[in-house]
Every structure is written in structure tokens, then in C-alpha cells.
Design a protein around this motif. Structure first.
Motif, PDB file in Angstrom:
ATOM      1  N   SER A 198       0.843  -1.189   0.000  1.00  0.00           N
ATOM      2  CA  SER A 198       0.000   0.000   0.000  1.00  0.00           C
ATOM      3  C   SER A 198       0.879   1.241   0.000  1.00  0.00           C
ATOM      4  O   SER A 198       1.941   1.260   0.644  1.00  0.00           O
ATOM      5  CB  SER A 198      -0.917   0.014   1.220  1.00  0.00           C
ATOM      6  OG  SER A 198      -1.660   1.217   1.290  1.00  0.00           O
ATOM      7  N   CYS A 199       0.452   2.262  -0.706  1.00  0.00           N
ATOM      8  CA  CYS A 199       1.123   3.560  -0.687  1.00  0.00           C
ATOM      9  C   CYS A 199       0.056   4.638  -0.825  1.00  0.00           C
ATOM     10  O   CYS A 199      -0.370   4.944  -1.939  1.00  0.00           O
ATOM     11  CB  CYS A 199       2.154   3.679  -1.814  1.00  0.00           C
ATOM     12  SG  CYS A 199       2.904   5.331  -1.901  1.00  0.00           S
ATOM     13  N   VAL A 200      -0.383   5.190   0.299  1.00  0.00           N
ATOM     14  CA  VAL A 200      -1.431   6.211   0.252  1.00  0.00           C
ATOM     15  C   VAL A 200      -0.805   7.601   0.253  1.00  0.00           C
ATOM     16  O   VAL A 200      -1.190   8.491   1.000  1.00  0.00           O
ATOM     17  CB  VAL A 200      -2.436   6.053   1.412  1.00  0.00           C
ATOM     18  CG1 VAL A 200      -3.318   4.851   1.179  1.00  0.00           C
ATOM     19  CG2 VAL A 200      -1.722   5.956   2.756  1.00  0.00           C
ATOM     20  N   SER A 201       0.179   7.765  -0.610  1.00  0.00           N
ATOM     21  CA  SER A 201       0.829   9.058  -0.807  1.00  0.00           C
ATOM     22  C   SER A 201       0.765   9.396  -2.287  1.00  0.00           C
ATOM     23  O   SER A 201       0.929   8.523  -3.145  1.00  0.00           O
ATOM     24  CB  SER A 201       2.288   9.016  -0.350  1.00  0.00           C
ATOM     25  OG  SER A 201       2.940  10.249  -0.615  1.00  0.00           O
ATOM     26  N   PHE A 202       0.520  10.657  -2.598  1.00  0.00           N
ATOM     27  CA  PHE A 202       0.580  11.085  -3.996  1.00  0.00           C
ATOM     28  C   PHE A 202       2.026  11.145  -4.461  1.00  0.00           C
ATOM     29  O   PHE A 202       2.303  11.046  -5.652  1.00  0.00           O
ATOM     30  CB  PHE A 202      -0.078  12.457  -4.169  1.00  0.00           C
ATOM     31  CG  PHE A 202      -1.577  12.409  -4.109  1.00  0.00           C
ATOM     32  CD1 PHE A 202      -2.319  12.045  -5.220  1.00  0.00           C
ATOM     33  CD2 PHE A 202      -2.248  12.719  -2.942  1.00  0.00           C
ATOM     34  CE1 PHE A 202      -3.697  11.996  -5.176  1.00  0.00           C
ATOM     35  CE2 PHE A 202      -3.632  12.677  -2.885  1.00  0.00           C
ATOM     36  CZ  PHE A 202      -4.359  12.312  -3.998  1.00  0.00           C
ATOM     37  N   PHE A 203       2.937  11.333  -3.521  1.00  0.00           N
ATOM     38  CA  PHE A 203       4.359  11.318  -3.832  1.00  0.00           C
ATOM     39  C   PHE A 203       4.908   9.917  -3.568  1.00  0.00           C
ATOM     40  O   PHE A 203       4.200   9.051  -3.063  1.00  0.00           O
ATOM     41  CB  PHE A 203       5.088  12.371  -3.001  1.00  0.00           C
ATOM     42  CG  PHE A 203       4.447  13.731  -3.068  1.00  0.00           C
ATOM     43  CD1 PHE A 203       4.112  14.296  -4.291  1.00  0.00           C
ATOM     44  CD2 PHE A 203       4.148  14.444  -1.923  1.00  0.00           C
ATOM     45  CE1 PHE A 203       3.505  15.533  -4.372  1.00  0.00           C
ATOM     46  CE2 PHE A 203       3.542  15.690  -1.986  1.00  0.00           C
ATOM     47  CZ  PHE A 203       3.215  16.243  -3.208  1.00  0.00           C
ATOM     48  N   GLU A 209       7.677  12.117   0.696  1.00  0.00           N
ATOM     49  CA  GLU A 209       6.625  11.240   1.200  1.00  0.00           C
ATOM     50  C   GLU A 209       5.747  11.984   2.207  1.00  0.00           C
ATOM     51  O   GLU A 209       6.230  12.621   3.138  1.00  0.00           O
ATOM     52  CB  GLU A 209       7.253  10.031   1.876  1.00  0.00           C
ATOM     53  CG  GLU A 209       6.246   9.064   2.501  1.00  0.00           C
ATOM     54  CD  GLU A 209       6.924   7.983   3.308  1.00  0.00           C
ATOM     55  OE1 GLU A 209       7.018   6.847   2.823  1.00  0.00           O
ATOM     56  OE2 GLU A 209       7.396   8.291   4.429  1.00  0.00           O
ATOM     57  N   SER A 210       4.440  11.917   1.999  1.00  0.00           N
ATOM     58  CA  SER A 210       3.491  12.556   2.909  1.00  0.00           C
ATOM     59  C   SER A 210       2.227  11.714   2.963  1.00  0.00           C
ATOM     60  O   SER A 210       1.802  11.153   1.951  1.00  0.00           O
ATOM     61  CB  SER A 210       3.149  13.973   2.426  1.00  0.00           C
ATOM     62  OG  SER A 210       2.148  14.555   3.242  1.00  0.00           O
ATOM     63  N   PHE A 211       1.642  11.633   4.144  1.00  0.00           N
ATOM     64  CA  PHE A 211       0.375  10.933   4.314  1.00  0.00           C
ATOM     65  C   PHE A 211      -0.702  11.871   4.854  1.00  0.00           C
ATOM     66  O   PHE A 211      -1.741  11.430   5.317  1.00  0.00           O
ATOM     67  CB  PHE A 211       0.559   9.732   5.248  1.00  0.00           C
ATOM     68  CG  PHE A 211       1.577   8.739   4.753  1.00  0.00           C
ATOM     69  CD1 PHE A 211       1.345   8.000   3.609  1.00  0.00           C
ATOM     70  CD2 PHE A 211       2.780   8.572   5.415  1.00  0.00           C
ATOM     71  CE1 PHE A 211       2.276   7.092   3.137  1.00  0.00           C
ATOM     72  CE2 PHE A 211       3.726   7.669   4.953  1.00  0.00           C
ATOM     73  CZ  PHE A 211       3.474   6.925   3.803  1.00  0.00           C
ATOM     74  N   ALA A 263      -4.560  11.434   4.197  1.00  0.00           N
ATOM     75  CA  ALA A 263      -4.753  10.110   3.597  1.00  0.00           C
ATOM     76  C   ALA A 263      -5.500   9.137   4.495  1.00  0.00           C
ATOM     77  O   ALA A 263      -5.943   8.086   4.019  1.00  0.00           O
ATOM     78  CB  ALA A 263      -3.398   9.510   3.221  1.00  0.00           C
ATOM     79  N   GLU A 264      -5.650   9.448   5.775  1.00  0.00           N
ATOM     80  CA  GLU A 264      -6.177   8.482   6.730  1.00  0.00           C
ATOM     81  C   GLU A 264      -7.529   7.886   6.316  1.00  0.00           C
ATOM     82  O   GLU A 264      -7.724   6.669   6.397  1.00  0.00           O
ATOM     83  CB  GLU A 264      -6.276   9.101   8.119  1.00  0.00           C
ATOM     84  CG  GLU A 264      -6.487   8.087   9.226  1.00  0.00           C
ATOM     85  CD  GLU A 264      -5.378   7.033   9.284  1.00  0.00           C
ATOM     86  OE1 GLU A 264      -5.697   5.853   9.541  1.00  0.00           O
ATOM     87  OE2 GLU A 264      -4.199   7.392   9.041  1.00  0.00           O
ATOM     88  N   PRO A 265      -8.494   8.677   5.829  1.00  0.00           N
ATOM     89  CA  PRO A 265      -9.784   8.086   5.444  1.00  0.00           C
ATOM     90  C   PRO A 265      -9.688   7.089   4.291  1.00  0.00           C
ATOM     91  O   PRO A 265     -10.613   6.308   4.067  1.00  0.00           O
ATOM     92  CB  PRO A 265     -10.624   9.303   5.046  1.00  0.00           C
ATOM     93  CG  PRO A 265      -9.975  10.465   5.728  1.00  0.00           C
ATOM     94  CD  PRO A 265      -8.518  10.144   5.730  1.00  0.00           C
ATOM     95  N   ALA A 302       0.137  20.456   3.683  1.00  0.00           N
ATOM     96  CA  ALA A 302      -1.146  21.121   3.433  1.00  0.00           C
ATOM     97  C   ALA A 302      -1.603  20.880   1.998  1.00  0.00           C
ATOM     98  O   ALA A 302      -2.786  20.633   1.737  1.00  0.00           O
ATOM     99  CB  ALA A 302      -1.015  22.619   3.713  1.00  0.00           C
ATOM    100  N   PHE A 303      -0.664  20.936   1.080  1.00  0.00           N
ATOM    101  CA  PHE A 303      -0.976  20.662  -0.320  1.00  0.00           C
ATOM    102  C   PHE A 303      -1.451  19.221  -0.480  1.00  0.00           C
ATOM    103  O   PHE A 303      -2.444  18.943  -1.174  1.00  0.00           O
ATOM    104  CB  PHE A 303       0.268  20.915  -1.172  1.00  0.00           C
ATOM    105  CG  PHE A 303       0.096  20.586  -2.633  1.00  0.00           C
ATOM    106  CD1 PHE A 303      -0.382  21.535  -3.525  1.00  0.00           C
ATOM    107  CD2 PHE A 303       0.421  19.329  -3.119  1.00  0.00           C
ATOM    108  CE1 PHE A 303      -0.540  21.235  -4.868  1.00  0.00           C
ATOM    109  CE2 PHE A 303       0.253  19.015  -4.457  1.00  0.00           C
ATOM    110  CZ  PHE A 303      -0.224  19.979  -5.330  1.00  0.00           C
ATOM    111  N   HIS A 304      -0.740  18.289   0.152  1.00  0.00           N
ATOM    112  CA  HIS A 304      -1.066  16.869   0.027  1.00  0.00           C
ATOM    113  C   HIS A 304      -2.452  16.573   0.591  1.00  0.00           C
ATOM    114  O   HIS A 304      -3.228  15.801   0.005  1.00  0.00           O
ATOM    115  CB  HIS A 304      -0.005  16.034   0.745  1.00  0.00           C
ATOM    116  CG  HIS A 304      -0.039  14.583   0.424  1.00  0.00           C
ATOM    117  ND1 HIS A 304      -0.812  13.683   1.125  1.00  0.00           N
ATOM    118  CD2 HIS A 304       0.589  13.858  -0.551  1.00  0.00           C
ATOM    119  CE1 HIS A 304      -0.645  12.473   0.619  1.00  0.00           C
ATOM    120  NE2 HIS A 304       0.206  12.547  -0.394  1.00  0.00           N
ATOM    121  N   ALA A 305      -2.773  17.186   1.740  1.00  0.00           N
ATOM    122  CA  ALA A 305      -4.091  16.980   2.340  1.00  0.00           C
ATOM    123  C   ALA A 305      -5.194  17.486   1.416  1.00  0.00           C
ATOM    124  O   ALA A 305      -6.242  16.842   1.258  1.00  0.00           O
ATOM    125  CB  ALA A 305      -4.161  17.691   3.691  1.00  0.00           C
TER     126      ALA A 305
END
Length: 528
Positions: free
Chosen positions: A327-332, A339-341, A344-346, A483-486
């Protein structure tokens, strides 16, 4: 009669001698045969982000700067450059003697026109425009300047961008053509010349050594340094049948398979005459058309994301366990520097029941989803079939339309509604560089008004991207990135279906294969 017989014998002797003399010349032609990952149809790397067209660009064009094997921008066509103390004026001088493949000189005017074309097309170029209002100007035949209203910290990174609209240099008259359609004429100053007379679309593309190429004196280092190749001729063969491609490699009929069909990775690892290696980190993407229902609604896109089981996608695509993440719930890139999550939690755990509820709450009314399915690229075909299965499991009305990848590449540019020749979704993959930041990721960097297929638009995402670009303090830059990733999880420009490492395979006698990375055609790194 005797004279005529002696004359005939003499002529035969001269002919035989001429034939013998020609044999060494033929024998000296060193050819590299590559099974390309797709059929090349668009020859303009400034028009499409398709990797096969990008790779074509690197064969025939060169750039002002190139990334070395440490990811550092190095001068390539540029001889020297300088910047003012305030970072607003950049001055560049081209290397002496640079020529296009027709023998005409490369001038500062060519570089300026090419940079103006790139600035209007590329994500880094558009960011530069929004922040700094760049002005490119030729000073003389070899010197040009870049003037910025505000300093921009990614100038060299932009000029050495390796993928997704790489800033190639072409003649001024070509660079000034409209960007609404691809340029068909090919005239570059790179290591090879495209043999249009031997081009067989759907079968083969041929390149021969550019007699006017002027290499750098430094050793080759990724996309920097000398690109003088050991090969006089390179043939790209398009073999969509995986069995044919693998058989050709094992028989020595081809030297390299650019992207090994995943199901063949393990068998090839057992072949003593073949070398198999990973080629960086990649992600699979589901791209949705945000101009038309149902995917113009971000809540619908979120419902799809909640239904995606990345482990099943990656397993279906066929990559061995040691070449894929669960699993990789990061856009990066997971494991990468960005790497950022955040946000992504939901979506961390797939839940079909919850996804169905989200889809119903979003107001989905059974609109047809036209899914473009590639028939000729095995891993994309598997990814597309999994996408169709996922959508149908949600209860969506899916119309799968199958064609080759090159045709999909052209069709995805259509803005028409799905029932008028357009589309709703297509699947693709992205190499590490094209996924790993808010500005190099094509879909995360696409500001409102972009021409990227899918046409994502989110004003808040645009604002947060700009905040990240302007942040200089490392801590604040990380905050801006998160903030961007969220927000990306709310806007969902696309859905990441998993992270993996593709494989290349080569004959054991091919040297330099370990230097290949990211799917780039670094022919100048190879020999046999």
C-alpha cells in the motif's frame, strides 16, 4: 575476343575487390535493437507527456542542462552561465560549434524560442510565469538572458527537467509553431537522427548517428555529459505480443526490452543469458475526466478512491512481491524525500461498503463511464481491467472501449462528452520524477486552465502549490507540502492505485544496463 575476356576478368576482379572493401564498412555498423514499451506516433515532446514521445525527444534533441546521476543540473548545450546577486537576471552562453542535424548552427534565438514554447507548456515553466513573469531575450548569436521580476528557485531544475515536457531545443521556426497540434518535422542537435524513410508506424522506428552532434568532453552521467554513443544505429521495435518480445530477447534477435511484461520477470531471472533489473519506483494512476459527469464531482472521485485495493491492483498487474508495495497512500513516492500521508487516513484502508455509500451520497445517477482500455501494453491492460472491476463493484455503469495505447494517447486529448467520442477514465503509470513533487507531478501541478487530459482544476490546490513554491525555510516548506497533500486528497486530480518497480531485461553481453533508470533511453550509456 581475348581482349574482351581479359577486360571482363579485370572488371570482375575490381567488382569483387569493391565488394570486399565494402564488407568492413557494413561490419562496422553497430546496431542496438530495443523492444520499445509503446508505438511512437507523436514526434513532438513538447506536445504530450507520453513517455514514448519523451524518449523519442532524447534520441534526437538536446537540452540546455541535464541532470547527472546524482540529480544535479549540469550545463549541457550551455557553455557558461551566471546569475545576478538578486537572482533576477540569468545569462547563458551556448557551447561553440553546436549544430542541428541538417548542419545549420544552433543560435541563441533558437534557445529563446524553445524556452518560450516550454515555459508556456510545462508545469515548472507555468509556475515560473505565475511567480516571476520570465522574459527570454537573445543578446547575440550565442548569448541569451532570462529576466525575472521575482527570483525563482527552480530555474536550473526546470531547464534540466527530465520528463513531462522536457525543455528540448529546436530551431526557432519550429519552436514558434502553434502548440495546439504536434510538430511533425524533426530537427534536433542530439546524438541521433530520426530515419523517417525507415519509419513503419506500428512496427519500427530507426535512428542513426547524427554526424553534426557535438558532444561534451565530460563523461556521460545520466542525462549530463557526453551523449556520444557506441552505436551507429538504434532500432525501436514495437512487439505488442509479449511472447514474441521475450522469444526475440532469448534468441538474441534484440538486445533490450524496455519494459518487461510483469509475468515474464521471474522466468527471465532464471535465464543465464539475460540480465533483469528494476528501473526505479513508479506508480499506477487512474485518471478521470473532470469536465463531464460523473467525475466532475470530487465526491464521486473520492468514492472510487475508497474502493481501490492497491495490493490487488499491483498483483493483477503481475509484479513480483519484491517489486511492489502492499500500500502507498501518498501522492508522492513512498520512501521518497517528499513522502506525505497528510489527509490520507480516510483512504488508507479500502472499504467497498463505505465506498458505495459515498457514491450514493455523491448523487451518482448511473451515468455511463467510458473507460479506455489499452490492448497492447500488458500491465496497463491489467490495470485497466482492475479499474473496470473496481467501478463495477461500486455499481457504476461502465463501458470499456479497447484500443492500442497510441490511439488512447490521441483520444485522451478530446474534450467532448463521453457519449460524443470523449472519455471518462483512462489508466496510466508515472515514473518517480513525474510523481514526486507538487510541481513535477503532471496532475498535481496542473493549475486551472491547463490542457492536461482530464483537465483537473482546484483553486485551493493552486494556492497551496504556490505557497509551497515560495516557501524557503525547510520547516515551513514541509508544512506547505503537507497542506498541499491533504488538499489533494479532497480534490483528487487522479487516484493512485499502487507503487511498484518495473523491470528492464537485456542480453548479458550488453554493457551499462545497470546505469539505465526511470525508463529513460540512455543509449549513450550502453555498449556491447
Amino acid at each position: 575476343m581475348k581482349r574482351r575476356l581479359l577486360a571482363s576478368l579485370a572488371a570482375l576482379s575490381l567488382g569483387a575487390a569493391a565488394s570486399l572493401c565494402s564488407l568492413p564498412t557494413l561490419a562496422q555498423t553497430k546496431t542496438l535493437k530495443v523492444v520499445a514499451h509503446a508505438d511512437v506516433k507523436i514526434l513532438d515532446p513538447t506536445f504530450t507527456t507520453a513517455y514514448i514521445t519523451r524518449n523519442f525527444g532524447y534520441m534526437v534533441y538536446d537540452m540546455l542542462f541535464g541532470l547527472d546521476d546524482k540529480g544535479v543540473p549540469k550545463p549541457q548545450m550551455v557553455d557558461k552561465y551566471s546569475t545576478s546577486k538578486d537572482g533576477r537576471l540569468w545569462t547563458f552562453t551556448l557551447r561553440p560549434g553546436l549544430k542541428f542535424s541538417d548542419g545549420s548552427p544552433v543560435t541563441a534565438a533558437d534557445a529563446v524560442a524553445s524556452m518560450q514554447r516550454w515555459t508556456g507548456r510545462d508545469s515548472i515553466g507555468r509556475a515560473m510565469t505565475a511567480i516571476s513573469s520570465p522574459e527570454w531575450k537573445a543578446v547575440d548569436a550565442t548569448t541569451f538572458t532570462l529576466t525575472l521580476k521575482e527570483p525563482f528557485g527552480l530555474v536550473l531544475e526546470g531547464l534540466s527537467k527530465p520528463s513531462g515536457f522536457p525543455p528540448v531545443i529546436m530551431p526557432e521556426r519550429l519552436a514558434k509553431l502553434p502548440t495546439t497540434s504536434p510538430i511533425s518535422e524533426v530537427l534536433g542537435s542530439g546524438p541521433y537522427v530520426f530515419k523517417r524513410d525507415e519509419w513503419v508506424p506500428g512496427n519500427k522506428a530507426v535512428f542513426v548517428r547524427n554526424p553534426h552532434y557535438v558532444p561534451r568532453t565530460e563523461a556521460a552521467s545520466n542525462l549530463a555529459g557526453s551523449k556520444k554513443s557506441a552505436f551507429d544505429r538504434v532500432e525501436w521495435l514495437y512487439l505488442p505480443d509479449a511472447n514474441s518480445a521475450i522469444s526475440a530477447l532469448q534468441k538474441g534477435e534484440v538486445d533490450l526490452i524496455e519494459q518487461v511484461p510483469p509475468d515474464y520477470i521471474l522466468p527471465l531471472r532464471a535465464d543465464a543469458n539475460v540480465k533483469v533489473q528494476a528501473s526505479g519506483s513508479w506508480q499506477g494512476w487512474m485518471v478521470m475526466n473532470q469536465l463531464h459527469p460523473p467525475f466532475n464531482n470530487p465526491k464521486v472521485r473520492q468514492a472510487v478512491a475508497k474502493a481501490v485495493n492497491q495490493e490487488r491492483f499491483m498483483a493483477a498487474m503481475g509484479y513480483p512481491r519484491d517489486m511492489r508495495l502492499t500500500s502507498c497512500v501518498s501522492f508522492f513516492l513512498c520512501g521518497g524525500p517528499n513522502e506525505s500521508f497528510a489527509g490520507a487516513e480516510p483512504f488508507r484502508t479500502p472499504d467497498l461498503a463505505q465506498a458505495k455509500k459515498m457514491l450514493a451520497d455523491a448523487g451518482y445517477k448511473g451515468e455511463k463511464v467510458v473507460l479506455l482500455l489499452p490492448s497492447d501494453v500488458t500491465y496497463l491492460n491489467a490495470e485497466g481491467l482492475m479499474a473496470a472491476q473496481t467501478l463495477r463493484s461500486l455499481g457504476m455503469n461502465v463501458d470499456v472501449q479497447t484500443s492500442d495505447w497510441a490511439t488512447i494517447g490521441a483520444r485522451r486529448a478530446k474534450r467532448e462528452a463521453p457519449d460524443a467520442g470523449g472519455w471518462s477514465m483512462y489508466v496510466t503509470v508515472a515514473g518517480g520524477f513525474d510523481a514526486d513533487s507538487p510541481i513535477t507531478n503532471a496532475y498535481l501541478s496542473a493549475a486551472c486552465g491547463n490542457s492536461l487530459p482530464g483537465w483537473p482544476c482546484d483553486q485551493k490546490l493552486d494556492e497551496l502549490r504556490m505557497a509551497w513554491l515560495k516557501a524557503t525555510d525547510p520547516a515551513r516548506r514541509k508544512e506547505a507540502l503537507d497542506a498541499f497533500h491533504a488538499r489533494a486528497w479532497e480534490a483528487l486530480p487522479y487516484v493512485n492505485v499502487g507503487q511498484y518497480s518495473p523491470a528492464i531485461a537485456a542480453r548479458k553481453e550488453l554493457k551499462g544496463v545497470e546505469k539505465l533508470s526511470g525508463g529513460l533511453p540512455l543509449v549513450w550509456q550502453l555498449d556491447k
